[in-house]
Design an enzyme around this catalytic site. Structure first.
Site, PDB file in Angstrom:
ATOM      1  N   ASN A   9      -7.012 -66.143  -9.456  1.00 49.75           N
ATOM      2  CA  ASN A   9      -8.171 -66.689 -10.174  1.00 49.75           C
ATOM      3  C   ASN A   9      -7.699 -67.091 -11.568  1.00 49.75           C
ATOM      4  OD1 ASN A   9     -10.576 -67.256 -11.404  1.00 49.75           O
ATOM      5  ND2 ASN A   9     -11.333 -65.127 -11.419  1.00 49.75           N
ATOM      6  N   LYS A  11      -9.240 -68.823 -13.814  1.00 56.44           N
ATOM      7  CA  LYS A  11     -10.298 -68.919 -14.843  1.00 56.44           C
ATOM      8  C   LYS A  11     -10.127 -70.224 -15.632  1.00 56.44           C
ATOM      9  CE  LYS A  11     -10.443 -63.935 -14.688  1.00 56.44           C
ATOM     10  NZ  LYS A  11     -10.806 -62.693 -15.297  1.00 56.44           N
ATOM     11  N   HIS A  96     -18.591 -64.065  -9.549  1.00 59.67           N
ATOM     12  CA  HIS A  96     -17.648 -63.360 -10.420  1.00 59.67           C
ATOM     13  C   HIS A  96     -18.411 -62.729 -11.582  1.00 59.67           C
ATOM     14  CE1 HIS A  96     -14.451 -62.588 -13.276  1.00 59.67           C
ATOM     15  NE2 HIS A  96     -13.643 -62.564 -12.233  1.00 59.67           N
ATOM     16  N   GLU A  98     -17.872 -62.622 -14.616  1.00 59.80           N
ATOM     17  CA  GLU A  98     -18.025 -63.500 -15.794  1.00 59.80           C
ATOM     18  C   GLU A  98     -19.153 -64.504 -15.576  1.00 59.80           C
ATOM     19  OE1 GLU A  98     -13.893 -64.582 -15.961  1.00 59.80           O
ATOM     20  OE2 GLU A  98     -13.429 -62.521 -16.525  1.00 59.80           O
ATOM     21  N   GLU A 168     -14.627 -55.800  -7.777  1.00 62.86           N
ATOM     22  CA  GLU A 168     -13.972 -55.848  -9.087  1.00 62.86           C
ATOM     23  C   GLU A 168     -14.792 -55.042 -10.091  1.00 62.86           C
ATOM     24  OE1 GLU A 168     -11.454 -59.620  -9.577  1.00 62.86           O
ATOM     25  OE2 GLU A 168     -13.508 -60.255  -9.882  1.00 62.86           O
ATOM     26  N   GLY A 174      -9.402 -57.834 -16.797  1.00 60.99           N
ATOM     27  CA  GLY A 174      -8.781 -58.356 -18.017  1.00 60.99           C
ATOM     28  C   GLY A 174      -8.570 -57.312 -19.099  1.00 60.99           C
ATOM     29  N   SER A 214      -7.130 -56.169 -13.238  1.00 62.08           N
ATOM     30  CA  SER A 214      -5.817 -55.766 -13.757  1.00 62.08           C
ATOM     31  C   SER A 214      -4.813 -55.406 -12.666  1.00 62.08           C
ATOM     32  CB  SER A 214      -5.973 -54.628 -14.777  1.00 62.08           C
ATOM     33  OG  SER A 214      -6.773 -55.054 -15.873  1.00 62.08           O
TER      34      SER A 214
HETATM   35  P1  PGA Z   1      -7.579 -59.678 -14.173  1.00 63.98           P
HETATM   36  O1  PGA Z   1      -8.814 -60.570 -13.605  1.00 63.98           O
HETATM   37  O2  PGA Z   1      -6.578 -59.575 -13.035  1.00 63.98           O
HETATM   38  O3  PGA Z   1      -7.053 -60.473 -15.340  1.00 63.98           O
HETATM   39  O4  PGA Z   1      -8.138 -58.368 -14.537  1.00 63.98           O
HETATM   40  C1  PGA Z   1      -9.300 -60.382 -12.295  1.00 63.98           C
HETATM   41  C2  PGA Z   1     -10.508 -61.249 -12.050  1.00 63.98           C
HETATM   42  O5  PGA Z   1     -11.311 -61.442 -12.979  1.00 63.98           O
HETATM   43  O6  PGA Z   1     -10.697 -61.768 -10.943  1.00 63.98           O
END
Ligand code: PGA
Length: 254
Positions: A9, A11, A96, A98, A168, A174, A214
């Protein structure tokens, strides 16, 4: 036996030219990668045509990061499921955290998007997960059950088999903080039990549930080694071809 699925992903990163650089670098590493895994990359909208064109003969599939629940009309800034199909996109990440927290997407909107994706045979990667506060308040299971049940309303059994779930935990996205393998396994087992309640065990045993938050090359093996973890949705560690390839190599045993 569920085939693992690992998705990148990106983003808000990588326009068409960075997408091309990544794909060239990643493809040169493909021969070293395990075979028994589905690999997906999810670039931003403007980079999708470049990705599907370059990957037309590859086993790597392409995903969008979002789409509209509408088909067409006065929806400035939106992209429809049909448009994604037209440029040979295979998957779409929906719900997601976000999108939920920054853009106010509700379970009902996400449900409408999931149904729309299935209408045109785009496979949803349906994201769910609790905030730290919800976990600390003992609401983990309630939150996951609601997100799953509401998000999958009117999704048929056949469509469910073409839906990937991405668990998640919001506090792990993140942040560099990962759920422990046991915490992740417990949440995945619970999610699968909710799918069993909704669709029965023969479906729930086949549904793939990715872990996200992460995931890195050095924790992929432990996380993906858990019984109910069927792959990963990867943000930060998917931005470099070398690190994404290493993560896949460490996470999947052929
Ligand atoms: P990250 O993001 O691996 O940077 O934690 C995962 C995601 O948001 O799908």
């Amino acid at each position: 036996m569920r085939k693992p699925i690992i998705a990148a992903n990106w983003k808000l990163n990588k326009g068409p030219s960075d997408t091309e650089d990544f794909i060239k670098s990643f493809e040169s590493r493909m021969s070293d990668l395990p075979k028994g895994v589905d690999i997906v990359i999810a670039p931003p909208f403007v980079s999708l045509p470049k990705a599907t064109e370059l990957l037309a003969q590859s086993k790597v599939r392409v995903s969008a990061q979002n789409m509209s629940e509408q088909d067409h009309g006065a929806y400035t800034g939106e992209v429809s499921a049909f448009m994604l199909k037209e440029i040979f996109v295979n998957y779409v990440i929906l719900g997601h955290s976000e999108r939920r927290s920054i853009y106010g997407e509700t379970d009902a909107i996400i449900n409408a998007k999931i149904l729309k994706a299935h209408d045109v045979e785009l496979k949803p990667i349906f994201c769910i997960g609790e905030t730290l506060q919800e976990r600390e308040d003992g609401k983990l299971e309630e939150v996951l059950r609601t997100q799953i049940t509401e998000g999958l309303k009117n999704v048929s059994e056949k469509q469910m088999l073409d839906t990937v779930i991405a668990y998640e935990p919001v506090w792990a996205i993140g942040t560099g903080v990962t759920a422990s393998p046991q915490q992740a396994q417990d949440a995945h087992e619970f999610c699968r039990s909710v799918i069993t309640d909704l669709y029965g065990v023969s479906v729930s045993e086949k549904v793939r549930i990715q872990y996200g938050g992460s995931v890195k090359p050095d924790n992929a093996s432990e996380l993906l080694g858990q019984k109910d973890i069927d792959g990963a949705l990867v943000g930060g560690a998917s931005l470099e071809a070398a690190s994404f390839a290493e993560l896949i190599r460490n996470g999947v045993v052929d």
